[in-house]
Design a protein around this motif. Structure first.
Motif, mmCIF file in Angstrom:
data_model
loop_
_atom_site.group_PDB
_atom_site.id
_atom_site.type_symbol
_atom_site.label_atom_id
_atom_site.label_comp_id
_atom_site.label_asym_id
_atom_site.label_seq_id
_atom_site.Cartn_x
_atom_site.Cartn_y
_atom_site.Cartn_z
ATOM 1 N N LEU A 25 -64.042 -1.795 75.263
ATOM 2 C CA LEU A 25 -64.557 -1.076 73.591
ATOM 3 C C LEU A 25 -63.872 -2.120 72.767
ATOM 4 N N ARG A 26 -62.687 -2.959 72.981
ATOM 5 C CA ARG A 26 -61.898 -3.469 72.124
ATOM 6 C C ARG A 26 -61.863 -5.024 72.147
ATOM 7 N N VAL A 27 -62.206 -5.457 73.271
ATOM 8 C CA VAL A 27 -61.947 -6.852 73.373
ATOM 9 C C VAL A 27 -63.076 -7.747 73.368
ATOM 10 N N SER A 28 -63.237 -8.565 72.177
ATOM 11 C CA SER A 28 -64.638 -9.297 72.246
ATOM 12 C C SER A 28 -64.373 -10.862 72.112
ATOM 13 N N ILE A 29 -63.318 -11.358 71.989
ATOM 14 C CA ILE A 29 -62.906 -12.855 71.678
ATOM 15 C C ILE A 29 -62.663 -13.426 73.058
ATOM 16 N N ASP A 393 -58.131 -9.549 69.980
ATOM 17 C CA ASP A 393 -59.148 -9.943 68.862
ATOM 18 C C ASP A 393 -58.092 -10.179 67.550
ATOM 19 N N ALA A 394 -57.233 -9.485 67.210
ATOM 20 C CA ALA A 394 -56.640 -9.553 65.986
ATOM 21 C C ALA A 394 -55.755 -10.797 66.064
ATOM 22 N N ARG A 395 -55.312 -11.342 67.038
ATOM 23 C CA ARG A 395 -54.561 -12.561 67.025
ATOM 24 C C ARG A 395 -55.509 -13.797 67.136
ATOM 25 N N LEU A 396 -56.850 -13.517 67.475
ATOM 26 C CA LEU A 396 -57.538 -14.891 67.862
ATOM 27 C C LEU A 396 -58.707 -14.840 66.909
ATOM 28 N N ALA A 397 -58.959 -14.035 66.066
ATOM 29 C CA ALA A 397 -59.909 -13.862 65.024
ATOM 30 C C ALA A 397 -59.904 -15.174 64.304
ATOM 31 N N SER A 398 -58.789 -15.444 63.493
ATOM 32 C CA SER A 398 -59.058 -16.617 62.664
ATOM 33 C C SER A 398 -59.214 -18.159 63.514
ATOM 34 N N LEU A 399 -58.729 -17.797 64.867
ATOM 35 C CA LEU A 399 -59.059 -19.312 65.447
ATOM 36 C C LEU A 399 -60.624 -19.269 65.636
ATOM 37 N N ARG A 400 -61.183 -17.983 65.964
ATOM 38 C CA ARG A 400 -62.657 -17.927 66.108
ATOM 39 C C ARG A 400 -63.318 -18.742 64.704
ATOM 40 N N VAL A 486 -58.275 -21.950 54.589
ATOM 41 C CA VAL A 486 -57.252 -21.135 55.447
ATOM 42 C C VAL A 486 -58.076 -19.856 55.761
ATOM 43 N N PHE A 487 -57.907 -19.663 57.187
ATOM 44 C CA PHE A 487 -58.554 -18.556 57.803
ATOM 45 C C PHE A 487 -57.606 -17.379 57.964
ATOM 46 N N THR A 488 -58.054 -16.132 57.360
ATOM 47 C CA THR A 488 -56.922 -15.051 57.704
ATOM 48 C C THR A 488 -57.626 -13.863 58.018
ATOM 49 N N GLY A 489 -58.531 -14.076 59.026
ATOM 50 C CA GLY A 489 -59.332 -12.835 59.600
ATOM 51 C C GLY A 489 -58.625 -12.037 60.634
ATOM 52 N N GLY A 490 -57.320 -12.486 60.822
ATOM 53 C CA GLY A 490 -56.572 -11.584 61.907
ATOM 54 C C GLY A 490 -55.121 -11.621 61.889
ATOM 55 N N ASP A 491 -54.429 -11.505 62.717
ATOM 56 C CA ASP A 491 -52.889 -11.395 62.538
ATOM 57 C C ASP A 491 -52.187 -12.468 62.167
ATOM 58 N N ASN A 492 -53.003 -13.703 62.334
ATOM 59 C CA ASN A 492 -52.611 -15.161 62.303
ATOM 60 C C ASN A 492 -53.132 -15.786 61.209
ATOM 61 N N THR A 493 -52.514 -16.388 60.434
ATOM 62 C CA THR A 493 -53.209 -17.613 59.503
ATOM 63 C C THR A 493 -53.378 -18.780 60.120
ATOM 64 N N VAL A 494 -54.548 -19.290 59.908
ATOM 65 C CA VAL A 494 -54.768 -20.759 60.654
ATOM 66 C C VAL A 494 -55.346 -21.522 59.515
#
Length: 505
Positions: A25-29, A393-400, A486-494
């Protein structure tokens, strides 16, 4: 062989599927390795070769046996790149592992033994962790358990066809992940001991040995023809402690820490305790044990023993030990007689039932959090699975997002520099890439002078650079690259940079 009651297996599979709901239910990336595998699967469609988009020209991925990469490539032809469906195939394979454990132990010692072994596997946190992701470990286990099943069938009703099926299953496991060769190393002497007085032993031993030898021979030949074979040989030499100097944090694990990791993460201390009891029972009644128990004890001992001596220590390399341990516990302990005693004494049965439930909870990925943490859903889950289930997903959203942006805004032939999580950005961008964190300072600076696009993702940690070199690298980026987005869609800034057109080489 005993006739099986399959109803208990249905309850075990329902429990296993319930434990898999959080990642479903939670992991999509796709994670780091999943992105590598999906990238290679796409390149197999285009070239027929397990080519990774690493470096300007790509890189053949022949450090490991490549059957899983071709399997995934075939699955993507059928299902497309629907990550949920592809992961669901892994989940089905994991359920197949549980089914085979139940069938093997149950047919040998009765359904209570099968239930005990299947339950121990279904609730193992480490097994659960890898059961819903694009990994070859679950498929390797499925092939190994198929080999054990056919060896058990041949032990009960000997035929060359059953030996051939076991040999092909072993070869398949090894071509999925070469670490499975330790099972082959255990199975051959076990088969020689068991078949010593059988007239057709030579033919059966050939069926057990030759498929693996042929498969490994083809892999070694392909790896030898790879232009990057010297680099691969260096990595293998370092992993086995034979020389080579690749950078890998897994090469420095101390023996005590490694054994603690096996007990804490791979098996769980409760399973280790059950294994110790099973081994005592196994030794005490050695001659009355099922022949498979001897094979499993040899395999588990050989695999864990060799892991102590190789330099590269990675927990998932012992993934195949988990079902073998649960099978050994199922075969060596008297589950049938325990069931009969419990049925005759209801009061004892109630006590045993409560104790069993407490043990199963402790063995499972579930945890009882502190009162203040009970409203946080993730705190009900073991740290072994928590991070991947709840923070992936929160950690990888900005990378995506960075990868999707580059897919739209960069030329098709663009070559992207990425600080750390290169496979994820590269997969979504559909571009060739390389990463900087494992490179030496001079190599990284050469790349930055020639590069156009740079993705910087935290943490800023370069494994073989000194702090002074890292400071100099970051200063060069600040002076010669311009921030694009700058991508800030998750926990990390990319941050995505582009080389200044007038920047000096």
């Amino acid at each position: 062989m005993k006739k099986l009651d399959w109803r208990p297996l249905g309850l075990v599979l329902l429990l296993f599927l319930a434990l898999q709901l959080p990642p479903m239910l939670r992991v999509s990336i796709p994670q780091y390795d999943e992105s590598i595998f999906l990238d290679i699967a796409n390149n197999i469609h285009a070239t027929g070769l397990p080519l990774r988009s690493l470096g300007p020209e790509g890189q053949l991925e022949l450090d490991q046996t490549p059957l899983y990469l071709y399997l995934l490539s075939g699955l993507t032809l059928v299902f497309g790149e629907n990550l949920f469906l592809l992961r669901l195939i892994t989940l089905i394979a994991a359920a197949g592992c549980i089914l085979l454990v139940y069938a093997i132990a149950g047919r040998a010692r009765g359904w209570p033994a099968g239930l005990a072994a299947a339950l121990l596997l279904a609730i193992n946190p480490f097994f659960n962790l890898y059961s819903f992701f694009l990994r070859m470990e679950v498929f390797t286990n499925l092939a190994l358990l198929s080999a054990i099943f056919w060896l058990a069938e041949d032990n009960a009703r000997p035929t060359s066809r059953r030996a051939a099926a076991a040999g092909v299953a072993m070869a398949t496991a090894i071509l999925l992940k070469v670490i499975a060769v330790t099972f082959w190393m255990a199975a051959l002497p076990w088969a020689l001991w068991r078949l010593w007085r059988e007239p057709g032993r030579g033919r059966k031993l050939a069926w057990l040995a030759l498929p693996t030898l042929v498969g490994l021979g083809l892999w070694v030949l392909a790896a030898w023809l790879d232009p990057a074979r010297a680099t691969s040989a260096s990595r293998w030499g370092a992993a086995l402690g034979l020389g080579g100097v690749p950078v890998d944090a897994r090469l420095g694990v101390q023996l005590g820490s490694w054994l603690a990791l096996i007990g804490r993460t791979v098996l769980g201390w409760e399973t280790v305790a059950l294994l110790v009891v099973a081994l005592v029972a196994y030794v005490a009644a050695w001659r009355r044990q099922h022949p498979l128990a001897h094979l499993l004890a040899l395999y588990v001992g050989l695999t864990i023993g060799l892991s102590m001596f190789v330099q590269l220590k990675e927990a998932r390399h012992l993934f195949g030990v988990i079902p073998a341990v649960t099978l050994l516990i199922g075969l060596a302990l008297p589950w049938q007689s325990l069931r009969q005693r419990v049925q005759r004494r209801p009061a004892v049965g109630a006590i045993v039932g409560v104790a069993a439930l407490a043990l199963l909870w402790s063995l499972s990925p579930l945890r009882l959090p502190a009162v203040a943490e009970m409203r946080q859903g993730e705190m009900w889950w073991s740290p072994i699975v928590r991070d991947r289930y709840f923070h992936n997903d929160a950690r990888l959203a900005s990378l995506r997002e960075a990868g999707i942006y580059l897919a739209a805004e960069s030329p098709d032939e663009a070559f992207i520099l990425i600080a750390r999580q290169g496979p994820i950005v590269g997969y979504y961008a559909g571009r060739h890439y390389t990463f900087l964190y494992t490179g030496a300072f001079d190599r990284n600076m050469d790349l930055l002078r020639e590069g156009e696009f740079l993705v910087m993702d935290p943490p800023v940690d370069f494994w073989v650079q000194t702090p002074e070199e890292t400071e100099a690298l970051l200063r060069y980026v600040a002076d010669n690259y311009t921030t694009v987005r700058v991508f800030t869609g998750g926990d990390n800034t990319v941050t995505l940079y582009r080389h200044n057109p007038a920047a000096p080489p």
